[in-house]
Structure formats: structure tokens, C-alpha cells
Design a protein around this motif. Structure first.
Motif, PDB file in Angstrom:
ATOM      1  N   LEU A  96      -9.084   1.942  -1.615  1.00 55.36           N
ATOM      2  CA  LEU A  96      -8.584   3.224  -2.097  1.00 55.36           C
ATOM      3  C   LEU A  96      -9.451   3.726  -3.242  1.00 55.36           C
ATOM      4  O   LEU A  96      -9.679   4.925  -3.398  1.00 55.36           O
ATOM      5  N   ASP A  97      -9.966   2.809  -4.062  1.00 53.32           N
ATOM      6  CA  ASP A  97     -10.767   3.207  -5.219  1.00 53.32           C
ATOM      7  C   ASP A  97     -12.068   3.875  -4.811  1.00 53.32           C
ATOM      8  O   ASP A  97     -12.525   4.818  -5.460  1.00 53.32           O
ATOM      9  N   ARG A 128     -10.804   7.430  -3.814  1.00 54.44           N
ATOM     10  CA  ARG A 128     -10.272   8.244  -4.905  1.00 54.44           C
ATOM     11  C   ARG A 128     -11.296   8.491  -6.001  1.00 54.44           C
ATOM     12  O   ARG A 128     -11.486   9.619  -6.465  1.00 54.44           O
ATOM     13  N   LYS A 187      -3.914  12.944  -7.144  1.00 54.07           N
ATOM     14  CA  LYS A 187      -2.937  12.068  -7.781  1.00 54.07           C
ATOM     15  C   LYS A 187      -2.436  11.066  -6.753  1.00 54.07           C
ATOM     16  O   LYS A 187      -2.290  11.397  -5.569  1.00 54.07           O
ATOM     17  N   VAL A 188      -2.177   9.863  -7.217  1.00 52.94           N
ATOM     18  CA  VAL A 188      -1.779   8.773  -6.334  1.00 52.94           C
ATOM     19  C   VAL A 188      -0.349   8.356  -6.657  1.00 52.94           C
ATOM     20  O   VAL A 188      -0.020   8.095  -7.826  1.00 52.94           O
ATOM     21  N   LEU A 243       2.463   5.752  -6.937  1.00 55.98           N
ATOM     22  CA  LEU A 243       2.440   4.306  -7.146  1.00 55.98           C
ATOM     23  C   LEU A 243       3.764   3.842  -7.703  1.00 55.98           C
ATOM     24  O   LEU A 243       4.303   4.457  -8.640  1.00 55.98           O
ATOM     25  N   ASN A 297      -3.546  10.314 -13.591  1.00 52.36           N
ATOM     26  CA  ASN A 297      -3.666  10.684 -12.184  1.00 52.36           C
ATOM     27  C   ASN A 297      -2.758   9.862 -11.283  1.00 52.36           C
ATOM     28  O   ASN A 297      -2.974   9.790 -10.077  1.00 52.36           O
ATOM     29  N   LEU A 298      -1.742   9.241 -11.887  1.00 51.53           N
ATOM     30  CA  LEU A 298      -0.736   8.515 -11.118  1.00 51.53           C
ATOM     31  C   LEU A 298       0.571   9.297 -11.115  1.00 51.53           C
ATOM     32  O   LEU A 298       0.940   9.917 -12.115  1.00 51.53           O
ATOM     33  N   VAL A 320      -2.248  15.092  -3.273  1.00 48.14           N
ATOM     34  CA  VAL A 320      -1.513  13.865  -3.577  1.00 48.14           C
ATOM     35  C   VAL A 320      -1.800  12.835  -2.490  1.00 48.14           C
ATOM     36  O   VAL A 320      -1.735  13.140  -1.298  1.00 48.14           O
ATOM     37  N   ALA A 321      -2.117  11.621  -2.923  1.00 48.66           N
ATOM     38  CA  ALA A 321      -2.387  10.521  -1.989  1.00 48.66           C
ATOM     39  C   ALA A 321      -1.250   9.517  -2.037  1.00 48.66           C
ATOM     40  O   ALA A 321      -0.707   9.227  -3.108  1.00 48.66           O
ATOM     41  N   MET A 322      -0.901   8.976  -0.890  1.00 49.21           N
ATOM     42  CA  MET A 322       0.128   7.954  -0.815  1.00 49.21           C
ATOM     43  C   MET A 322      -0.191   7.015   0.345  1.00 49.21           C
ATOM     44  O   MET A 322      -0.779   7.424   1.346  1.00 49.21           O
ATOM     45  N   LEU A 323       0.162   5.749   0.174  1.00 49.18           N
ATOM     46  CA  LEU A 323      -0.036   4.749   1.220  1.00 49.18           C
ATOM     47  C   LEU A 323       1.272   4.598   1.977  1.00 49.18           C
ATOM     48  O   LEU A 323       2.296   4.257   1.383  1.00 49.18           O
TER      49      LEU A 323
END
Length: 310
Positions: free
Chosen positions: A125-126, A129, A141-142, A144, A166-167, A189-192
């Protein structure tokens, strides 16, 4: 499906983050990477449950019988991506050769409208991102769950002060409003979405012949507000090579949440076929029948994202 993957994950994070952080901050990557081989061998020996989960997955994705060295390589690639996290977060990109799939399309799409970026515990992910934000000026933004990732948050703050800005901390149902507001403000926005969190509702999907219970909240948000969505991956390819890819998810209004989840999981499976050692779910992620997936309480909830958290 195991109900204790969060405890296994915390144990794994504590071991790897503490050890690898110290090594990577003191030494260059070319010197640290060979040290991982005996470290991973030790961890591989003392982790029978993780070995079993690795063997289960690899037996479905590889085209040959799974041998011990296959599961060892699976562990090793996981360790390498954690090592590389330190270098990405501290801006030492020159250690890597990063290539892209559909970079111009990604930049054009993100510049026009905020997107919901759906990833998985796959690769780095790093790499995705950090390069998107720091090298191509596309901040994201992630989401978490901070209380289950205390070691990671501490690492982010230590290696890159301000990264916590950014979280988006997971706060149950309130998170859905945080995500929506962030998207409305023009930030992606990112999400797993390959693991459920807490008691959120799930739907069964197929993954290499297994049934998984996928959380539906991200798909509900995309469906209700017609939010453009894409999958993203930072695939480790061995050596110092990463391949960052993104692709629009062709969701349509008439799709059910289960169909949307299956489409997403099919994209994850495509990546696993190309780079099988990048799937980092070292716990019994599969469901025997799918009957233990937690359905939404009512049909109306398909169109009410506020009932669920991402």
C-alpha cells in the motif's frame, strides 16, 4: 473463518515492525535485505498457523504442488514489503524501480473527481499511496482501524511526521460520514476491503474456489452516492521492483452489493495470478460454506450506507 485474525495480525506487526524498523533506519536496503532470510526462516518455523494459511492459499493459486520453500517465499515477500515501507515513508525512492499501469488515466481521473480507492492486503500500500501523494501530487486518505494498528500508526508518525493527517480513523458508523465528507471535499479515500472489521455486514464471494465473507460498506457507499471507484495495487515483483496499477471498477446502478463485491474480488484474483506471493492474509480467511457471513438486517440497508461502517 477465523475470528482472531486481528490478534494474529498484531503479533505479526509487533515482531516485524520493531525489528525491521531498527535495521532499515540504520542500514541501506541492499545490506538489510539479506538479513531477512534467516529472520524469516525463524519466524516461519515458529508460525505453524500462518504456514497452514499460506499453504492453503498457494495450493489454489499456484500451478504446481506447494512445497515448504513456496510458503517460505510467501513469508519472505511479506517481510520485504515491510522493510520497503520504511524506505518509502522516508522518501528514499531511489532504492526502487517503480513502473505503472494506466498512470495517465489514473491522474486524469483523480484530478477531475475524488474516487473511492479499494485495495487489499496485497503487495505494498505504501508504494501506491506514497508515490501517488508525494511524487504525483494526488493526496489520498486511508481508512485505518487505529486501535488494531497502534504499531503501524506509531511507525508512520516516527518515519514521516504529519502522515497521521492522511489517516481516517475507523470510528464505527461515524466513519461513513467522514469518508463521504472527505470525498465531497475533493480528496480521494483508500480502504482495504478484503477483511471484515468488527460486526459489519458481509456478503459471500468466490476466491480461487474458496468462499470469503467481504464487508459491504464500501460498496454500499459507492452504490448509494454513485461514487466512482477503482481498485489499486502496489505489486512487489522481486528485487527492487514494484508495479503500481489502478483500474476503474465498472459498477452499475442495477448491481447488487454481492455482485459489486465479487467484481472487486475478481480483480484481486487477477493480481494474485500475476504475483501470487503478494497476498498477505496469513490466517484462515475462508468460510466453509458462506453461511457465517453476516447479512444486513434488512433489504433497505442496501441503499442506506449510514447503517454500516466501512
Amino acid at each position: 473463518m477465523s475470528q482472531h485474525w486481528t490478534e494474529q495480525k498484531e503479533r505479526s506487526n509487533r515482531f516485524w515492525l520493531t525489528l525491521i524498523r531498527r535495521l532499515a533506519l540504520a542500514l541501506p536496503r541492499w545490506l538489510v535485505k539479506p538479513l531477512l532470510y534467516p529472520i524469516v526462516a525463524f519466524y516461519w518455523v515458529i508460525s505453524p498457523g500462518q504456514r497452514q494459511a499460506s499453504r492453503h492459499y498457494l495450493s489454489r493459486v499456484l500451478t504446481q504442488p506447494v512445497r515448504p520453500w513456496h510458503t517460505y517465499q510467501h513469508f519472505l515477500w511479506f517481510a520485504i514489503t515491510i522493510l520497503d515501507r520504511v524506505y518509502f515513508l522516508t522518501g528514499r525512492w531511489s532504492a526502487f524501480h517503480v513502473s505503472y499501469d494506466h498512470l495517465e488515466e489514473y491522474k486524469a481521473a483523480i484530478s477531475k473527481q475524488a474516487h473511492l480507492l479499494l485495495g487489499a492486503h496485497f503487495g505494498s500500500l505504501d508504494a501506491t499511496r506514497t508515490l501517488s501523494q508525494d511524487r504525483h501530487d494526488r493526496p489520498i486518505k486511508v481508512v485505518l482501524k487505529v486501535d488494531q494498528n497502534a504499531q503501524l500508526v506509531a511507525l508512520l508518525n516516527e518515519l514521516n511526521p504529519g502522515m497521521e493527517d492522511n489517516l481516517l480513523p475507523y470510528r464505527g458508523m461515524e466513519t461513513i460520514f467522514d469518508i463521504y465528507q472527505t470525498l465531497q471535499d475533493g480528496q480521494s479515500v483508500a480502504m482495504l476491503k478484503d477483511r471484515p472489521v468488527g460486526d459489519e455486514s458481509t456478503v459471500p464471494v468466490t476466491f480461487f474456489g474458496d468462499t470469503l465473507c467481504l464487508p459491504i460498506s464500501g460498496f454500499k457507499l459507492a452504490k448509494r452516492f454513485r461514487i466512482p471507484s477503482m481498485v489499486f495495487f502496489g505489486r512487489y515483483q522481486g528485487g527492487n521492483r514494484y508495479r503500481v496499477s489502478s483500474e476503474m471498477l465498472p459498477f452499475t446502478p442495477d448491481m447488487s452489493l454481492q455482485q459489486m463485491a465479487q467484481l472487486y474480488m475478481d480483480k484481486v484474483a487477477e493480481q494474485c495470478r500475476q504475483a501470487p506471493y503478494n497476498w498477505f492474509n496469513f490466517y484462515p480467511y475462508w468460510s466453509e460454506t458462506g453461511s457465517d457471513c453476516r447479512s444486513a438486517s434488512s433489504p433497505a440497508s442496501e441503499n442506506d450506507p449510514a447503517r454500516e461502517a466501512p
